[in-house]
Design a protein around this motif. Structure first.
Motif, mmCIF file in Angstrom:
data_model
loop_
_atom_site.group_PDB
_atom_site.id
_atom_site.type_symbol
_atom_site.label_atom_id
_atom_site.label_comp_id
_atom_site.label_asym_id
_atom_site.label_seq_id
_atom_site.Cartn_x
_atom_site.Cartn_y
_atom_site.Cartn_z
ATOM 1 N N THR A 151 -7.913 8.930 -5.089
ATOM 2 C CA THR A 151 -7.512 9.161 -6.485
ATOM 3 C C THR A 151 -7.359 10.668 -6.742
ATOM 4 O OG1 THR A 151 -8.629 7.164 -7.256
ATOM 5 C CG2 THR A 151 -8.199 8.874 -8.900
ATOM 6 N N PRO A 152 -6.293 11.102 -7.442
ATOM 7 C CA PRO A 152 -6.102 12.537 -7.691
ATOM 8 C C PRO A 152 -7.239 13.134 -8.521
ATOM 9 C CG PRO A 152 -4.078 11.327 -8.135
ATOM 10 C CD PRO A 152 -5.165 10.298 -7.943
ATOM 11 N N ILE A 153 -7.592 14.366 -8.169
ATOM 12 C CA ILE A 153 -8.563 15.146 -8.931
ATOM 13 C C ILE A 153 -7.823 16.355 -9.500
ATOM 14 C CG2 ILE A 153 -10.702 16.485 -8.844
ATOM 15 C CD1 ILE A 153 -11.534 14.792 -6.453
ATOM 16 N N TYR A 154 -8.029 16.642 -10.791
ATOM 17 C CA TYR A 154 -7.268 17.686 -11.477
ATOM 18 C C TYR A 154 -8.173 18.840 -11.903
ATOM 19 C CZ TYR A 154 -4.030 13.766 -11.791
ATOM 20 O OH TYR A 154 -3.223 12.701 -11.472
ATOM 21 N N ALA A 155 -7.600 20.052 -11.911
ATOM 22 C CA ALA A 155 -8.308 21.225 -12.419
ATOM 23 C C ALA A 155 -8.533 21.059 -13.916
ATOM 24 C CB ALA A 155 -7.513 22.492 -12.136
ATOM 25 N N SER A 156 -9.733 21.335 -14.371
ATOM 26 C CA SER A 156 -10.052 21.139 -15.796
ATOM 27 C C SER A 156 -9.713 22.346 -16.659
ATOM 28 C CB SER A 156 -11.534 20.787 -15.956
ATOM 29 O OG SER A 156 -12.348 21.799 -15.384
ATOM 30 N N GLY A 157 -9.292 23.453 -16.041
ATOM 31 C CA GLY A 157 -8.888 24.643 -16.792
ATOM 32 C C GLY A 157 -8.164 25.620 -15.884
ATOM 33 N N ASP A 158 -7.503 26.617 -16.495
ATOM 34 C CA ASP A 158 -6.813 27.640 -15.705
ATOM 35 C C ASP A 158 -7.831 28.481 -14.943
ATOM 36 O OD1 ASP A 158 -4.734 26.606 -17.120
ATOM 37 O OD2 ASP A 158 -4.146 28.478 -18.110
ATOM 38 N N GLY A 159 -7.452 28.925 -13.754
ATOM 39 C CA GLY A 159 -8.346 29.785 -13.002
ATOM 40 C C GLY A 159 -7.857 30.024 -11.592
ATOM 41 N N LYS A 160 -8.762 30.531 -10.754
ATOM 42 C CA LYS A 160 -8.436 30.822 -9.352
ATOM 43 C C LYS A 160 -9.430 30.109 -8.446
ATOM 44 C CE LYS A 160 -9.340 34.895 -7.537
ATOM 45 N NZ LYS A 160 -9.284 36.349 -7.213
ATOM 46 N N TYR B 85 -8.294 18.364 0.421
ATOM 47 C CA TYR B 85 -7.923 19.383 -0.572
ATOM 48 C C TYR B 85 -6.421 19.385 -0.809
ATOM 49 C CZ TYR B 85 -12.266 21.122 1.573
ATOM 50 O OH TYR B 85 -13.508 21.224 2.099
ATOM 51 N N ASN B 86 -6.062 19.933 -1.972
ATOM 52 C CA ASN B 86 -4.641 20.174 -2.260
ATOM 53 C C ASN B 86 -4.412 21.630 -2.682
ATOM 54 O OD1 ASN B 86 -1.953 18.906 -2.497
ATOM 55 N ND2 ASN B 86 -2.127 19.480 -4.668
ATOM 56 N N VAL B 87 -5.453 22.462 -2.496
ATOM 57 C CA VAL B 87 -5.359 23.880 -2.844
ATOM 58 C C VAL B 87 -5.996 24.700 -1.740
ATOM 59 C CG1 VAL B 87 -5.308 23.583 -5.358
ATOM 60 C CG2 VAL B 87 -7.508 23.687 -4.177
ATOM 61 N N THR B 88 -5.754 26.008 -1.777
ATOM 62 C CA THR B 88 -6.371 26.928 -0.824
ATOM 63 C C THR B 88 -7.087 28.038 -1.582
ATOM 64 O OG1 THR B 88 -4.336 28.226 -0.712
ATOM 65 C CG2 THR B 88 -4.622 26.488 0.942
ATOM 66 N N VAL B 89 -8.017 28.697 -0.932
ATOM 67 C CA VAL B 89 -8.778 29.783 -1.547
ATOM 68 C C VAL B 89 -7.827 30.902 -1.978
ATOM 69 C CG1 VAL B 89 -10.528 31.545 -1.157
ATOM 70 C CG2 VAL B 89 -10.860 29.251 -0.232
ATOM 71 N N GLY B 90 -8.038 31.410 -3.187
ATOM 72 C CA GLY B 90 -7.200 32.473 -3.736
ATOM 73 C C GLY B 90 -6.033 31.959 -4.558
ATOM 74 N N GLN B 91 -5.778 30.657 -4.504
ATOM 75 C CA GLN B 91 -4.650 30.083 -5.244
ATOM 76 C C GLN B 91 -4.974 30.002 -6.737
ATOM 77 O OE1 GLN B 91 -3.230 26.352 -3.647
ATOM 78 N NE2 GLN B 91 -2.290 25.752 -5.594
#
Length: 325
Positions: free
Chosen positions: A214-223, A256-262
């Motif tokens: 199931t997709p997991i979404y970022a709960s706010g803007d950030g890095k 994961y669907n992101v990388t560090v620093g993204q």
């Protein structure tokens, strides 16, 4: 009708009619006309120096003065309107905008301060209407100064609004798993029963159960500051630094669907539900840190839940059940 004059003639013992000489008649006519002209000229001079009779130039000047008076009256009413509008803006600036953005209001004495020191209006003195002119110029100067102060204040408010907008976008405000994909909210923040030891243990986040993948979404803007499995118990997890002291954590991912620093925005896909690490079943363990301290995520769902949904989640989160990690 002129009177006929007679004289007594002793020779004839009778009255004879006196016949006036033509030269005398002409002289009388001339004197009458001259007297009339002088009287008329004096009368004209007297009338011209009264308020009842004006020369064309005076009439023109009077019209010009009346026009200036009308223009001044119009300008005065416009200044009244400007002062009212400006006072309304100042009131909203102090009691709404600055209050909302937690900024100190501008002191009234600063807004209403005059112009000290050198007499700025000396060149306007000495005229018939100097007081009116000086008063109007003073009002315009004060309005101009107040507008400058208000303009600078609104520039400051715009910067505060921009910063506030960034803050509101950065604060974690939605669930990491959408309600459509959510099986249930399994466990909340607080003391819970450990699924492995059965001992009562502090559970520092919230567990959202959902099918694996199931997709997991970022709960706010950030890095993204971490995307690894090197933290004990969390398995594959992602941490997002939102700024302003906020960090969110998403644990037990399958991938994961992101990388560090993204850099990510609220609602971006960052990974998928799994059961890695210290987990009993597929779910996402969600935590929020503020200034390095864990806080209850239940207070950060204003961006995705209705009142009824929030009340239902609050009821489930407060149940002292068994956590999934």
């Amino acid at each position: 009708m002129s009177k006929v004059k007679y004289y007594y003639d002793p020779d004839t013992l009778s009255y004879r009619k006196i016949e006036p000489k033509k030269s005398k008649r002409y002289r009388n006519i001339f004197l009458f006309l001259l007297g009339s002209a002088l009287f008329g000229f004096l009368g004209l001079i007297i009338l011209l120096n009264t308020r009842w009779v004006n020369t064309p130039k005076e009439l023109s000047l009077e019209r010009e003065v009346r026009n200036y008076e009308l223009q001044y009256d119009i300008m005065s009413r416009k200044m009244d309107q400007m002062e009212q509008v400006l006072a309304n803006i100042e009131d909203r600036d102090n009691n709404i905008y600055r209050l909302y953005f937690e900024a100190n209001p501008i002191p009234e004495e600063q807004r209403r301060a005059g112009f000290g020191g050198v007499n700025r209006y000396k060149d306007l003195e000495g005229f018939n209407n100097s007081e009116i002119i000086i008063d109007a110029v003073k009002r315009l100067d004060i309005i101009q100064k107040q507008m400058v102060i208000q303009s600078k204040s609104l520039d400051e408010i715009a910067k505060l609004a921009e910063e506030k907008e960034k803050l509101l976008a950065a604060i974690p405000a939605i669930q990491p798993v959408s309600n459509e994909d959510l099986t249930r909210m399994a466990s909340g923040y607080g003391w819970r029963s450990d699924p492995f030891t059965k001992a009562r243990k502090m559970h520092w986040g919230m567990d959202f159960t959902a099918p694996r993948g199931t997709p997991i979404y970022a709960s706010g803007d950030g890095k993204v500051v971490r995307a690894d499995n090197r933290s004990s118990g969390y398995g594959k997890h992602v941490r997002i630094d939102h700024g302003y002291g906020y960090i969110s954590l998403y644990g037990h991912m399958s991938k994961y669907n992101v990388t560090v620093g993204q850099k990510v925005e609220r609602g971006d896909l960052i990974g998928f539900v799994g059961s890695t690490g210290r987990s009993q079943a597929p779910h996402v363990h969600y935590e929020i840190f503020k200034d390095g301290e864990r806080i209850n995520p239940i207070n950060f769902y204003y961006g995705s839940l209705s009142t009824e949904e929030f009340e239902s989640m609050l009821k489930l989160a407060n149940q002292e059940n068994q956590s999934l990690d």
